[in-house]
Design a protein around this motif. Structure first.
Motif, PDB file in Angstrom:
ATOM      1  N   CYS A   1       0.876  -1.166   0.000  1.00 16.29           N
ATOM      2  CA  CYS A   1       0.000   0.000   0.000  1.00 16.29           C
ATOM      3  C   CYS A   1       0.915   1.217   0.000  1.00 16.29           C
ATOM      4  O   CYS A   1       1.714   1.384   0.918  1.00 16.29           O
ATOM      5  CB  CYS A   1      -0.889  -0.029   1.250  1.00 16.29           C
ATOM      6  N   LEU A   2       0.829   2.037  -1.052  1.00 16.46           N
ATOM      7  CA  LEU A   2       1.747   3.155  -1.222  1.00 16.46           C
ATOM      8  C   LEU A   2       0.997   4.480  -1.135  1.00 16.46           C
ATOM      9  O   LEU A   2       0.267   4.856  -2.050  1.00 16.46           O
ATOM     10  CB  LEU A   2       2.473   3.040  -2.574  1.00 16.46           C
ATOM     11  N   GLY A   3       1.163   5.173  -0.034  1.00  8.47           N
ATOM     12  CA  GLY A   3       0.589   6.501   0.144  1.00  8.47           C
ATOM     13  C   GLY A   3       1.702   7.501   0.418  1.00  8.47           C
ATOM     14  O   GLY A   3       2.809   7.120   0.790  1.00  8.47           O
ATOM     15  N   PHE A   4       1.407   8.776   0.221  1.00  9.81           N
ATOM     16  CA  PHE A   4       2.403   9.797   0.530  1.00  9.81           C
ATOM     17  C   PHE A   4       1.716  11.133   0.788  1.00  9.81           C
ATOM     18  O   PHE A   4       0.581  11.363   0.333  1.00  9.81           O
ATOM     19  CB  PHE A   4       3.437   9.928  -0.596  1.00  9.81           C
ATOM     20  N   PRO A   5       2.387  12.036   1.508  1.00 12.92           N
ATOM     21  CA  PRO A   5       1.798  13.353   1.776  1.00 12.92           C
ATOM     22  C   PRO A   5       1.655  14.149   0.488  1.00 12.92           C
ATOM     23  O   PRO A   5       2.498  14.072  -0.406  1.00 12.92           O
ATOM     24  CB  PRO A   5       2.820  14.022   2.709  1.00 12.92           C
TER      25      PRO A   5
END
Length: 375
Positions: free
Chosen positions: A267-271
């Protein structure tokens, strides 16, 4: 007005700055990070363009100021994999002037026709890797690495007999406005670990990002192979993307699912740093870096860029489990999360997000036009 091939360094810099000259002062326009953008259309620095035949075009007014731009390209990797001969356009920006748009649209079509393309598809930007024109949700500022455009772009392409080939959706969960994870998913997570006690979810290993990057790359190529528009992801493309994200990465927003020690999902999230980029005008030097680092930990807008599991683990709820953990990691910050680029016909993912209580807020549209009848 006149249209030119972008060849000289001066023209290249004009091409890069064209959106600023058109949208300067618009409340929703966010400039790119110029440090990345200036290198973006170079074969040496862009893994996608390194395997493509491409040309940059620009329309100049009578004072030689840029009023439109676009890139036309033949992606050899895409066409070899799909056994097609499709041309692409991207990086399209234009003032509200139909004659100006006609010049650059027709130029892209003819350039691709000369290379025997059967159709033209876009916008698909090979630099920022964003797809489509905003079709619904014009009042939203784009998150990092996502597009924004004015409504009138659609008029230009519809008048040239383009038609929709695919819509992409964006879903939102805004915790500050009362979004909470449905209670049944808390129970689901407990039951999942009872059923699969050897499953573990961990955050990104900042000391060994290369290893996790390889796992994300490998799983992506396995899990997404049936998706529309899929091209086998080159490891160099993944490394290039992670290079862009490395300086803003939040380990709590990147999850690796491991079963018996082997990676089976991510799962790849970022600000979303676009608010800061807008404030610093896209310039990291000399003071932009300091502003970015100071404000980075206070960001409450996030983007869920990718979530995938190995085929053998699909339909078991592992994707939901990772989303639940992501929610737990970030809930105390009261964040707003956008899940981007959900294919309109990816019913499994759409249904999962809607069951999780997320709402569709933006639609991006990709167009296509046959070229075999073009004279």
């Amino acid at each position: 007005m006149k249209i030119i091939n972008v060849d000289s360094k001066k023209e290249y810099r004009q091409f890069i700055k064209t959106p600023v000259s058109i949208f300067h002062g618009h409340p929703l326009y966010v400039p790119p990070l110029w440090m990345d953008e200036l290198k973006g259309y170079d074969k040496k620095n862009n893994p996608i363009l390194s395997n493509s035949d491409f040309q940059l075009f620009m329309v100049l007014d009578k004072r030689n100021n840029p009023v439109a731009r676009a890139i036309a390209y033949m992606d050899k990797s895409y066409n070899e994999f799909h056994r097609t001969n499709i041309g692409f356009f991207g990086s399209f920006d234009c003032v509200r002037d139909k004659k100006c748009a006609d010049l650059i649209i027709e130029k892209c079509e003819l350039w691709l026709k000369d290379r025997n393309a059967d159709a033209i598809r876009g916008p698909i930007n090979p630099v920022a890797e964003n797809w489509g024109f905003v079709y619904e949700g014009y009042d939203k500022r784009a998150v990092y690495m996502a597009p924004w455009n004015p409504e009138y772009y659609h008029e230009f392409f519809l008048s040239h007999d383009y038609s929709k080939v695919k819509d992409l959706y964006v879903y939102e969960a805004d915790m500050d406005k009362g979004y909470v994870l449905p209670q049944r998913y808390e129970n689901f997570a407990k039951d999942f670990f009872i059923k699969y006690p050897d499953m573990a979810l961990r955050s990104l290993d900042m000391k060994d990002i290369e290893k996790d990057a390889y796992s994300i790359w490998e799983i992506s190529n396995m899990a997404l192979s049936e998706n529309w528009g899929y091209v086998p992801l080159d490891l160099a493309v993944m490394k290039d993307m992670l290079k862009k994200l490395k300086f803003i990465v939040d380990p709590d927003a990147v999850l690796i699912a491991e079963y018996n020690g082997s990676a089976v999902g991510f799962c790849l999230g970022f600000p979303d740093i676009n608010g800061i980029i807008k404030d610093i005008g896209g310039k990291l030097f000399p003071y932009g870096w300091a502003v970015l680092l100071k404000r980075l930990k206070k960001i409450t807008d996030y983007r869920l860029f990718g979530l995938a599991v190995r085929p053998s683990w699909q339909s078991r709820g592992l994707d939901a489990l990772m989303y639940i953990q992501l929610y737990k990691n970030l809930a105390y910050r009261k964040i707003r999360m956008e899940a981007n680029y959900i294919l309109e016909d990816n019913y499994r993912i759409k249904n999962s997000l809607e069951k999780l209580g997320m709402k569709k807020i933006i639609t991006y549209r990709i167009y296509e036009k046959p070229l075999n009848k073009l004279i």
